[in-house]
Design an enzyme around this catalytic site. Sequence first.
Site, PDB file in Angstrom:
ATOM      1  N   GLY A 162       0.844  -1.209   0.000  1.00  0.00           N
ATOM      2  CA  GLY A 162       0.000   0.000   0.000  1.00  0.00           C
ATOM      3  C   GLY A 162       0.870   1.246   0.000  1.00  0.00           C
ATOM      4  N   ARG A 199     -24.876   7.238  13.027  1.00  0.00           N
ATOM      5  CA  ARG A 199     -24.414   7.212  11.634  1.00  0.00           C
ATOM      6  C   ARG A 199     -23.027   6.597  11.558  1.00  0.00           C
ATOM      7  NH1 ARG A 199     -28.966   8.283  11.112  1.00  0.00           N
ATOM      8  NH2 ARG A 199     -29.974   9.993   9.954  1.00  0.00           N
ATOM      9  N   ARG A 239      -5.480  -2.664   9.329  1.00  0.00           N
ATOM     10  CA  ARG A 239      -5.977  -4.021   9.071  1.00  0.00           C
ATOM     11  C   ARG A 239      -5.757  -4.926  10.274  1.00  0.00           C
ATOM     12  NH1 ARG A 239      -3.316  -6.245   3.742  1.00  0.00           N
ATOM     13  NH2 ARG A 239      -1.917  -4.674   4.588  1.00  0.00           N
ATOM     14  N   ALA A 287     -12.916  10.514  21.611  1.00  0.00           N
ATOM     15  CA  ALA A 287     -13.933   9.478  21.334  1.00  0.00           C
ATOM     16  C   ALA A 287     -14.409   8.824  22.629  1.00  0.00           C
ATOM     17  CB  ALA A 287     -13.328   8.426  20.408  1.00  0.00           C
ATOM     18  N   VAL A 330      16.895   8.435  -1.231  1.00  0.00           N
ATOM     19  CA  VAL A 330      17.707   7.326  -1.755  1.00  0.00           C
ATOM     20  C   VAL A 330      18.452   7.781  -3.009  1.00  0.00           C
ATOM     21  CG1 VAL A 330      17.590   5.039  -2.844  1.00  0.00           C
ATOM     22  CG2 VAL A 330      16.250   5.505  -0.775  1.00  0.00           C
ATOM     23  N   ASP A 358       2.216  -0.768  11.553  1.00  0.00           N
ATOM     24  CA  ASP A 358       2.033  -2.149  12.020  1.00  0.00           C
ATOM     25  C   ASP A 358       3.299  -3.000  11.883  1.00  0.00           C
ATOM     26  OD1 ASP A 358       2.093  -2.228   9.280  1.00  0.00           O
ATOM     27  OD2 ASP A 358       0.380  -3.554   9.052  1.00  0.00           O
ATOM     28  N   GLN A 387      -7.312   8.393   3.863  1.00  0.00           N
ATOM     29  CA  GLN A 387      -6.190   8.394   4.818  1.00  0.00           C
ATOM     30  C   GLN A 387      -4.854   8.055   4.159  1.00  0.00           C
ATOM     31  OE1 GLN A 387      -7.866   6.150   8.597  1.00  0.00           O
ATOM     32  NE2 GLN A 387      -8.989   5.627   6.743  1.00  0.00           N
ATOM     33  N   ARG A 388      -4.891   7.486   2.984  1.00  0.00           N
ATOM     34  CA  ARG A 388      -3.636   7.076   2.341  1.00  0.00           C
ATOM     35  C   ARG A 388      -3.013   8.202   1.514  1.00  0.00           C
ATOM     36  NH1 ARG A 388      -3.953   1.094   1.216  1.00  0.00           N
ATOM     37  NH2 ARG A 388      -3.395   1.476  -0.940  1.00  0.00           N
ATOM     38  N   GLU A 396     -10.192  -0.634  11.371  1.00  0.00           N
ATOM     39  CA  GLU A 396     -10.624  -1.511  10.271  1.00  0.00           C
ATOM     40  C   GLU A 396     -10.539  -3.000  10.636  1.00  0.00           C
ATOM     41  OE1 GLU A 396      -7.797  -0.958   7.156  1.00  0.00           O
ATOM     42  OE2 GLU A 396      -8.723  -2.414   5.830  1.00  0.00           O
ATOM     43  N   ASP A 436       5.795  -5.128   5.996  1.00  0.00           N
ATOM     44  CA  ASP A 436       6.588  -6.338   6.253  1.00  0.00           C
ATOM     45  C   ASP A 436       6.420  -7.423   5.195  1.00  0.00           C
ATOM     46  OD1 ASP A 436       4.142  -6.930   7.252  1.00  0.00           O
ATOM     47  OD2 ASP A 436       4.800  -7.120   9.347  1.00  0.00           O
ATOM     48  N   MET A 483      -8.383   3.293   9.086  1.00  0.00           N
ATOM     49  CA  MET A 483      -7.611   2.163   8.565  1.00  0.00           C
ATOM     50  C   MET A 483      -6.769   1.497   9.648  1.00  0.00           C
ATOM     51  SD  MET A 483      -6.436   2.831   4.664  1.00  0.00           S
ATOM     52  CE  MET A 483      -7.516   2.246   3.337  1.00  0.00           C
ATOM     53  N   ARG A 524       1.129  -4.952  -5.670  1.00  0.00           N
ATOM     54  CA  ARG A 524       1.291  -6.197  -4.922  1.00  0.00           C
ATOM     55  C   ARG A 524       1.557  -7.253  -5.981  1.00  0.00           C
ATOM     56  NH1 ARG A 524      -2.841  -3.553  -1.643  1.00  0.00           N
ATOM     57  NH2 ARG A 524      -1.844  -3.062   0.336  1.00  0.00           N
ATOM     58  N   THR A 580       4.270   2.510   5.476  1.00  0.00           N
ATOM     59  CA  THR A 580       2.861   2.095   5.516  1.00  0.00           C
ATOM     60  C   THR A 580       2.147   2.978   6.528  1.00  0.00           C
ATOM     61  OG1 THR A 580       1.332   0.403   6.353  1.00  0.00           O
ATOM     62  CG2 THR A 580       3.595   0.171   7.036  1.00  0.00           C
ATOM     63  N   ILE A 581       0.908   3.340   6.231  1.00  0.00           N
ATOM     64  CA  ILE A 581       0.213   4.238   7.163  1.00  0.00           C
ATOM     65  C   ILE A 581      -0.161   3.546   8.474  1.00  0.00           C
ATOM     66  CG2 ILE A 581      -0.735   5.683   5.323  1.00  0.00           C
ATOM     67  CD1 ILE A 581      -3.520   4.362   6.018  1.00  0.00           C
ATOM     68  N   ASP A 582      -0.193   2.200   8.457  1.00  0.00           N
ATOM     69  CA  ASP A 582      -0.762   1.473   9.601  1.00  0.00           C
ATOM     70  C   ASP A 582       0.095   1.469  10.866  1.00  0.00           C
ATOM     71  OD1 ASP A 582      -2.794   0.911   7.903  1.00  0.00           O
ATOM     72  OD2 ASP A 582      -2.610  -1.266   7.987  1.00  0.00           O
TER      73      ASP A 582
HETATM   74  P1  ADP Z   1       3.145  -4.689   2.692  1.00  0.00           P
HETATM   75  O1  ADP Z   1       4.537  -4.606   2.185  1.00  0.00           O
HETATM   76  O2  ADP Z   1       2.497  -3.351   2.812  1.00  0.00           O
HETATM   77  O3  ADP Z   1       3.046  -5.542   3.947  1.00  0.00           O
HETATM   78  P2  ADP Z   1       2.042  -6.889   1.114  1.00  0.00           P
HETATM   79  O4  ADP Z   1       1.950  -7.844   2.268  1.00  0.00           O
HETATM   80  O5  ADP Z   1       0.904  -6.814   0.168  1.00  0.00           O
HETATM   81  O6  ADP Z   1       2.272  -5.389   1.565  1.00  0.00           O
HETATM   82  O7  ADP Z   1       3.380  -7.264   0.328  1.00  0.00           O
HETATM   83  C1  ADP Z   1       3.803  -6.489  -0.769  1.00  0.00           C
HETATM   84  C2  ADP Z   1       4.484  -7.351  -1.780  1.00  0.00           C
HETATM   85  O8  ADP Z   1       5.675  -7.927  -1.207  1.00  0.00           O
HETATM   86  C3  ADP Z   1       3.721  -8.573  -2.267  1.00  0.00           C
HETATM   87  O9  ADP Z   1       2.771  -8.265  -3.224  1.00  0.00           O
HETATM   88  C4  ADP Z   1       4.829  -9.407  -2.847  1.00  0.00           C
HETATM   89  O10 ADP Z   1       5.250  -8.931  -4.104  1.00  0.00           O
HETATM   90  C5  ADP Z   1       5.949  -9.171  -1.832  1.00  0.00           C
HETATM   91  N1  ADP Z   1       5.913 -10.244  -0.838  1.00  0.00           N
HETATM   92  C6  ADP Z   1       5.072 -10.396   0.209  1.00  0.00           C
HETATM   93  N2  ADP Z   1       5.321 -11.553   0.879  1.00  0.00           N
HETATM   94  C7  ADP Z   1       6.338 -12.149   0.219  1.00  0.00           C
HETATM   95  C8  ADP Z   1       7.054 -13.389   0.407  1.00  0.00           C
HETATM   96  N3  ADP Z   1       6.765 -14.229   1.396  1.00  0.00           N
HETATM   97  N4  ADP Z   1       8.052 -13.669  -0.465  1.00  0.00           N
HETATM   98  C9  ADP Z   1       8.361 -12.823  -1.468  1.00  0.00           C
HETATM   99  N5  ADP Z   1       7.714 -11.666  -1.697  1.00  0.00           N
HETATM  100  C10 ADP Z   1       6.728 -11.316  -0.868  1.00  0.00           C
HETATM  101  O1  F6P Z   2      -1.597  -1.410   4.781  1.00  0.00           O
HETATM  102  C1  F6P Z   2      -2.231  -0.182   4.672  1.00  0.00           C
HETATM  103  C2  F6P Z   2      -3.685  -0.342   4.334  1.00  0.00           C
HETATM  104  O2  F6P Z   2      -4.133   0.969   4.153  1.00  0.00           O
HETATM  105  C3  F6P Z   2      -4.538  -1.085   5.352  1.00  0.00           C
HETATM  106  O3  F6P Z   2      -4.926  -0.317   6.450  1.00  0.00           O
HETATM  107  C4  F6P Z   2      -5.694  -1.498   4.481  1.00  0.00           C
HETATM  108  O4  F6P Z   2      -6.324  -2.646   4.989  1.00  0.00           O
HETATM  109  C5  F6P Z   2      -5.042  -1.822   3.201  1.00  0.00           C
HETATM  110  O5  F6P Z   2      -3.866  -1.051   3.133  1.00  0.00           O
HETATM  111  C6  F6P Z   2      -5.917  -1.561   2.024  1.00  0.00           C
HETATM  112  O6  F6P Z   2      -5.170  -1.755   0.875  1.00  0.00           O
HETATM  113  P1  F6P Z   2      -5.707  -1.717  -0.615  1.00  0.00           P
HETATM  114  O7  F6P Z   2      -7.018  -1.039  -0.624  1.00  0.00           O
HETATM  115  O8  F6P Z   2      -4.648  -0.991  -1.356  1.00  0.00           O
HETATM  116  O9  F6P Z   2      -5.779  -3.139  -1.038  1.00  0.00           O
END
Ligand code: ADP
Ligand code: F6P
Length: 346
Positions: free
Chosen positions: A34, A270, A194, A209, A46, A152, A278-279, A246, A126, A192, A95, A148-150
Amino acid sequence: MSDILLKTIAEETKPKVAEKKDKQRSIAVLTSGGDAPGMNAAVRAVVRSGINMGMRVFGIYRGYNGLLNEDIKEMTLRSVSDIIGNGGTMLYTARSEEFKKPEAQKRAAEFCRSKGISGVVVIGGDGSFQGARALTNAGVNCIGVPGTIDNDIACSEYTVGYDTAMNTALEMVDRIRDTAQSHDRCSIVEVMGRRCGDIALQTGIATGATAILVPEVEFNLERDVITRIVNTQKTGKKHFIIVVAEGVSKTHKVNDIAKYIEQRLGIEARATILGHVQRGGSPSVRDRVVASEMGYRAVELLNKGIGNRVVVMRDGKITDLDITEALNMKRVFDRDLYKIAMTISI
Ligand code: ADP
Ligand code: F6P
């Protein structure tokens, strides 16, 4: 600052005289998962740090897909002009399911070698770090930068994009409060996060809140929402904000929470899902500065021939950790802060 100190910094940051292009070390940068505000600031750092240290720097488009589709471009100092204040990512993101396959990782590493790219900075979450570890194992040094905004990512106290996202959520909830107050209503707002309640917790505290629901803390609607509303009603409160992460929506949809409150208490409710608003947006000072520091640190590591590490913030300082060690860490939710929120939102 003394003249001597200024002179030293000027000497230290003077761009290295570039060797002949074919002899220069080459690195690359990609954004993955994301998008998050501040990713552009990290890309800029970089590119400019790399060039400053005498390297060639390539931008890889659309995350790991760019390596598989051979979609890269050499960056110059000017390629990253005027992007520090922009949301999103100029390198685009994706992704890539394909990249999870070992043969794709091998192909990506071979492509890097064919271009003389010895290191890659991976800006993402991660999941993206797992990809960075796989690519390092395939022979190309990678350094992760948390974007990442989360917020996490267990290994780092801070992820690029979090501050901007929180402030956007804050502004939105403040606006929702205006209308909730005017109508004596209850507004349930999903932010947001997850797997992580950090945006909800911070936004919930900052907007006062009445209840905050996050995936890390067990709750039941009767005790943690209805009773809290009733208690504040007794002291004269007539409008209420409930902030929900979320991650809670798997079991409790905000629309269902709103209906439940209406049925139980007879007040109008509501639900609003803030979603991708948020992104986006221009990154905050904090996101721009942290992204710049982290991007610089990542390049310093690659320049020393070091890979398989993640740049992190720990105790407020930028440092780095082994990727596997980083990926094995468990996130700790700030229960003390949650307790404070529950104590003062009455
Ligand atoms: P984030 O980096 O935000 O956690 P994702 O979990 O969607 O987002 O991972 C982003 C991308 O990283 C994936 O679409 C994939 O290309 C790569 N990736 C994720 N997990 C693996 C893995 N176990 N091995 C290799 N590449 C990975
Ligand atoms: O990881 C960031 C995040 O914004 C999460 O909070 C949310 O669940 C997810 O990405 C949504 O991702 P997308 O709509 O790009 O699939």
